[in-house]
Scaffold this motif. Structure first.
Motif, PDB file in Angstrom:
ATOM      1  N   CYS A  24     -13.490  -4.671  33.985  1.00 25.32           N
ATOM      2  CA  CYS A  24     -14.118  -4.846  35.297  1.00 25.32           C
ATOM      3  C   CYS A  24     -15.600  -4.486  35.240  1.00 25.32           C
ATOM      4  O   CYS A  24     -16.452  -5.204  35.786  1.00 25.32           O
ATOM      5  CB  CYS A  24     -13.417  -3.987  36.336  1.00 25.32           C
ATOM      6  N   ALA A  25     -15.912  -3.366  34.589  1.00 24.26           N
ATOM      7  CA  ALA A  25     -17.304  -2.919  34.513  1.00 24.26           C
ATOM      8  C   ALA A  25     -18.165  -3.942  33.795  1.00 24.26           C
ATOM      9  O   ALA A  25     -19.289  -4.246  34.221  1.00 24.26           O
ATOM     10  CB  ALA A  25     -17.374  -1.570  33.810  1.00 24.26           C
ATOM     11  N   LEU A  26     -17.655  -4.505  32.697  1.00 26.74           N
ATOM     12  CA  LEU A  26     -18.418  -5.492  31.948  1.00 26.74           C
ATOM     13  C   LEU A  26     -18.572  -6.801  32.736  1.00 26.74           C
ATOM     14  O   LEU A  26     -19.554  -7.514  32.586  1.00 26.74           O
ATOM     15  CB  LEU A  26     -17.745  -5.766  30.601  1.00 26.74           C
ATOM     16  N   GLY A  27     -17.579  -7.101  33.582  1.00 28.11           N
ATOM     17  CA  GLY A  27     -17.633  -8.350  34.338  1.00 28.11           C
ATOM     18  C   GLY A  27     -18.530  -8.296  35.554  1.00 28.11           C
ATOM     19  O   GLY A  27     -18.934  -9.346  36.080  1.00 28.11           O
ATOM     20  N   THR A  48      -9.827 -13.435  39.707  1.00 26.79           N
ATOM     21  CA  THR A  48     -10.991 -12.866  40.384  1.00 26.79           C
ATOM     22  C   THR A  48     -11.424 -13.810  41.490  1.00 26.79           C
ATOM     23  O   THR A  48     -11.477 -15.027  41.287  1.00 26.79           O
ATOM     24  CB  THR A  48     -12.159 -12.659  39.399  1.00 26.79           C
ATOM     25  N   VAL A  49     -11.725 -13.260  42.650  1.00 30.30           N
ATOM     26  CA  VAL A  49     -12.302 -14.030  43.752  1.00 30.30           C
ATOM     27  C   VAL A  49     -13.676 -13.468  44.042  1.00 30.30           C
ATOM     28  O   VAL A  49     -13.855 -12.248  44.093  1.00 30.30           O
ATOM     29  CB  VAL A  49     -11.420 -13.941  45.014  1.00 30.30           C
ATOM     30  N   PHE A  50     -14.669 -14.351  44.183  1.00 26.32           N
ATOM     31  CA  PHE A  50     -15.981 -13.871  44.600  1.00 26.32           C
ATOM     32  C   PHE A  50     -16.554 -14.778  45.676  1.00 26.32           C
ATOM     33  O   PHE A  50     -16.146 -15.935  45.821  1.00 26.32           O
ATOM     34  CB  PHE A  50     -16.955 -13.722  43.417  1.00 26.32           C
ATOM     35  N   ALA A  51     -17.493 -14.224  46.437  1.00 29.12           N
ATOM     36  CA  ALA A  51     -18.165 -14.970  47.500  1.00 29.12           C
ATOM     37  C   ALA A  51     -19.664 -14.763  47.382  1.00 29.12           C
ATOM     38  O   ALA A  51     -20.130 -13.672  47.037  1.00 29.12           O
ATOM     39  CB  ALA A  51     -17.677 -14.520  48.870  1.00 29.12           C
ATOM     40  N   SER A  52     -20.417 -15.825  47.670  1.00 28.00           N
ATOM     41  CA  SER A  52     -21.883 -15.741  47.640  1.00 28.00           C
ATOM     42  C   SER A  52     -22.451 -16.693  48.678  1.00 28.00           C
ATOM     43  O   SER A  52     -21.739 -17.547  49.225  1.00 28.00           O
ATOM     44  CB  SER A  52     -22.429 -16.079  46.254  1.00 28.00           C
ATOM     45  N   GLY A 103     -28.474 -23.574  57.366  1.00 30.03           N
ATOM     46  CA  GLY A 103     -29.087 -24.032  56.121  1.00 30.03           C
ATOM     47  C   GLY A 103     -28.636 -23.297  54.881  1.00 30.03           C
ATOM     48  O   GLY A 103     -29.185 -23.524  53.791  1.00 30.03           O
ATOM     49  N   THR A 104     -27.648 -22.424  55.004  1.00 33.65           N
ATOM     50  CA  THR A 104     -27.055 -21.785  53.834  1.00 33.65           C
ATOM     51  C   THR A 104     -25.622 -22.273  53.671  1.00 33.65           C
ATOM     52  O   THR A 104     -25.046 -22.869  54.584  1.00 33.65           O
ATOM     53  CB  THR A 104     -27.067 -20.249  53.960  1.00 33.65           C
ATOM     54  N   THR A 105     -25.059 -22.017  52.499  1.00 31.26           N
ATOM     55  CA  THR A 105     -23.688 -22.417  52.212  1.00 31.26           C
ATOM     56  C   THR A 105     -22.921 -21.228  51.646  1.00 31.26           C
ATOM     57  O   THR A 105     -23.402 -20.554  50.724  1.00 31.26           O
ATOM     58  CB  THR A 105     -23.642 -23.568  51.199  1.00 31.26           C
ATOM     59  N   LEU A 106     -21.762 -20.969  52.213  1.00 27.07           N
ATOM     60  CA  LEU A 106     -20.858 -19.978  51.644  1.00 27.07           C
ATOM     61  C   LEU A 106     -20.143 -20.597  50.460  1.00 27.07           C
ATOM     62  O   LEU A 106     -19.595 -21.697  50.562  1.00 27.07           O
ATOM     63  CB  LEU A 106     -19.833 -19.540  52.691  1.00 27.07           C
ATOM     64  N   VAL A 107     -20.163 -19.910  49.320  1.00 27.19           N
ATOM     65  CA  VAL A 107     -19.427 -20.347  48.136  1.00 27.19           C
ATOM     66  C   VAL A 107     -18.371 -19.295  47.829  1.00 27.19           C
ATOM     67  O   VAL A 107     -18.692 -18.110  47.668  1.00 27.19           O
ATOM     68  CB  VAL A 107     -20.348 -20.517  46.913  1.00 27.19           C
ATOM     69  N   MET A 108     -17.113 -19.708  47.774  1.00 29.91           N
ATOM     70  CA  MET A 108     -16.031 -18.810  47.372  1.00 29.91           C
ATOM     71  C   MET A 108     -15.324 -19.424  46.170  1.00 29.91           C
ATOM     72  O   MET A 108     -15.091 -20.639  46.134  1.00 29.91           O
ATOM     73  CB  MET A 108     -15.032 -18.582  48.501  1.00 29.91           C
ATOM     74  N   GLU A 109     -15.001 -18.571  45.212  1.00 29.75           N
ATOM     75  CA  GLU A 109     -14.349 -19.065  44.000  1.00 29.75           C
ATOM     76  C   GLU A 109     -13.217 -18.146  43.585  1.00 29.75           C
ATOM     77  O   GLU A 109     -13.334 -16.926  43.663  1.00 29.75           O
ATOM     78  CB  GLU A 109     -15.349 -19.167  42.847  1.00 29.75           C
ATOM     79  N   MET A 110     -12.116 -18.753  43.132  1.00 33.50           N
ATOM     80  CA  MET A 110     -11.040 -18.037  42.464  1.00 33.50           C
ATOM     81  C   MET A 110     -10.981 -18.541  41.039  1.00 33.50           C
ATOM     82  O   MET A 110     -10.960 -19.745  40.803  1.00 33.50           O
ATOM     83  CB  MET A 110      -9.702 -18.274  43.155  1.00 33.50           C
ATOM     84  N   SER A 111     -10.956 -17.633  40.070  1.00 31.05           N
ATOM     85  CA  SER A 111     -10.837 -18.031  38.677  1.00 31.05           C
ATOM     86  C   SER A 111      -9.778 -17.183  37.993  1.00 31.05           C
ATOM     87  O   SER A 111      -9.571 -16.016  38.345  1.00 31.05           O
ATOM     88  CB  SER A 111     -12.179 -17.874  37.939  1.00 31.05           C
ATOM     89  N   THR A 112      -9.092 -17.784  37.035  1.00 26.62           N
ATOM     90  CA  THR A 112      -8.086 -17.061  36.267  1.00 26.62           C
ATOM     91  C   THR A 112      -8.032 -17.597  34.847  1.00 26.62           C
ATOM     92  O   THR A 112      -8.069 -18.815  34.640  1.00 26.62           O
ATOM     93  CB  THR A 112      -6.686 -17.163  36.905  1.00 26.62           C
ATOM     94  N   PRO A 113      -7.940 -16.706  33.853  1.00 26.65           N
ATOM     95  CA  PRO A 113      -7.767 -17.148  32.471  1.00 26.65           C
ATOM     96  C   PRO A 113      -6.292 -17.272  32.100  1.00 26.65           C
ATOM     97  O   PRO A 113      -5.974 -17.619  30.960  1.00 26.65           O
ATOM     98  CB  PRO A 113      -8.433 -16.018  31.673  1.00 26.65           C
ATOM     99  N   THR A 114      -5.396 -16.988  33.035  1.00 27.19           N
ATOM    100  CA  THR A 114      -3.957 -16.942  32.745  1.00 27.19           C
ATOM    101  C   THR A 114      -3.259 -18.094  33.455  1.00 27.19           C
ATOM    102  O   THR A 114      -2.934 -18.002  34.649  1.00 27.19           O
ATOM    103  CB  THR A 114      -3.378 -15.579  33.192  1.00 27.19           C
ATOM    104  N   LEU A 115      -3.030 -19.175  32.732  1.00 29.11           N
ATOM    105  CA  LEU A 115      -2.478 -20.400  33.307  1.00 29.11           C
ATOM    106  C   LEU A 115      -1.105 -20.224  33.941  1.00 29.11           C
ATOM    107  O   LEU A 115      -0.813 -20.883  34.949  1.00 29.11           O
ATOM    108  CB  LEU A 115      -2.435 -21.494  32.235  1.00 29.11           C
ATOM    109  N   ALA A 145     -24.180 -14.378  38.850  1.00 29.11           N
ATOM    110  CA  ALA A 145     -23.729 -15.590  39.547  1.00 29.11           C
ATOM    111  C   ALA A 145     -24.047 -15.537  41.034  1.00 29.11           C
ATOM    112  O   ALA A 145     -23.743 -16.486  41.759  1.00 29.11           O
ATOM    113  CB  ALA A 145     -22.231 -15.781  39.340  1.00 29.11           C
ATOM    114  N   GLY A 146     -24.643 -14.439  41.496  1.00 31.48           N
ATOM    115  CA  GLY A 146     -25.020 -14.323  42.898  1.00 31.48           C
ATOM    116  C   GLY A 146     -23.942 -13.777  43.802  1.00 31.48           C
ATOM    117  O   GLY A 146     -24.053 -13.867  45.031  1.00 31.48           O
ATOM    118  N   ALA A 147     -22.879 -13.205  43.223  1.00 30.20           N
ATOM    119  CA  ALA A 147     -21.775 -12.703  44.039  1.00 30.20           C
ATOM    120  C   ALA A 147     -22.247 -11.597  44.969  1.00 30.20           C
ATOM    121  O   ALA A 147     -22.968 -10.690  44.563  1.00 30.20           O
ATOM    122  CB  ALA A 147     -20.656 -12.190  43.143  1.00 30.20           C
TER     123      ALA A 147
END
Length: 232
Positions: free
Chosen positions: A75-78, A105-109, A186-198, A85-87
């Motif tokens: 977590c610390a390294l990530g 992981t879910v992040f918002a920016s 004039g801004t956009t909310l970006v939310m992302e979920m990512s996983t390395p475990t299929l 990435a602007g999170a």
């Protein structure tokens, strides 16, 4: 090709929504209880260590010290990558699928929207730009809060040598869903979920669908905003 789809209806899974402020607009959403907030903007090192310790105890209850320490280091390294990435908000989930440890992981920016006459035009411009990339699946969607664009794809990620038995960095594939919600200012909310475990993709993507379905927008006066109506 852009398609019109509907995300699942809101299924509240957490007691308190997260929030972001975009000038005069507040963005709120509900996080599942098994997602744990990452301490992105904690300046004090001792406080960051304490919060990471609490996070891994919640994420891996009953696990040994070695497993919890490894997760805390990961977590610390990530966090640096998330900040790059602007999170402005991020959370981690750890789960077991048929005995296999899985993480997401879910992040918002907040980012600048493309130049457009209205929110609907911004959503179309975002979808067109993603389609030109040709590397993922783009869909224009309508959430409860209004117009949005989803983007599903994969990318390569790197596991640093500090976390591998060989001491060498390891490349691996990460799957992700990213949702863009243009705002009227004039801004956009970006939310992302990512996983390395299929093996957990279906579970995590369903949870993320519930998260983005819970997004609500409010003006400075506290009144709800629905961009599919104001931008139509």
């Amino acid at each position: 090709m852009t398609t019109e789809t509907e995300l699942p209806a809101l299924i509240p899974t957490g007691p308190a929504p997260a929030a972001l402020h975009a000038d005069d607009i507040q963005v709120r959403w509900v996080m599942p209880e098994n997602f744990h907030d990452l301490p992105l903007y904690v300046q004090d090192d001792d406080e960051a260590v304490r919060l990471l310790g609490e996070l891994v105890e919640k994420a891996l209850p009953g696990a040994g010290e070695e497993a919890q320490t490894a997760l805390a280091v990961t977590c610390a390294l990530g966090i640096d990558d998330l900040l790059e990435a602007g999170a402005q908000y991020a959370a981690l989930c750890v789960a077991a699928m048929d005995g296999t440890p899985c993480t997401a992981t879910v992040f918002a920016s907040l980012v600048d929207s493309p130049q457009a006459n209205d929110v609907q035009g911004a959503a179309k411009a975002i979808a067109a730009g993603l389609n030109r990339l040709g590397t993922g699946e783009t869909s224009r969607i309508e959430l409860s809060c209004g117009w949005a664009v989803s983007y599903v794809g994969t990318r390569d990620a790197k596991l640093l040598g500090e976390l591998t038995e060989s001491g060498e960095s390891l490349l691996f594939e990460t799957s992700f869903i990213r949702v863009y919600v243009p705002l009227p200012n004039g801004t956009t909310l970006v939310m992302e979920m990512s996983t390395p475990t299929l093996p957990a993709w279906d579970t995590f993507s369903t949870m993320f669908g519930n998260i983005v379905s819970s997004i609500r927008l409010y003006g400075a006066d506290g009144a709800p905003l629905i961009t599919s109506l104001s931008g139509a």
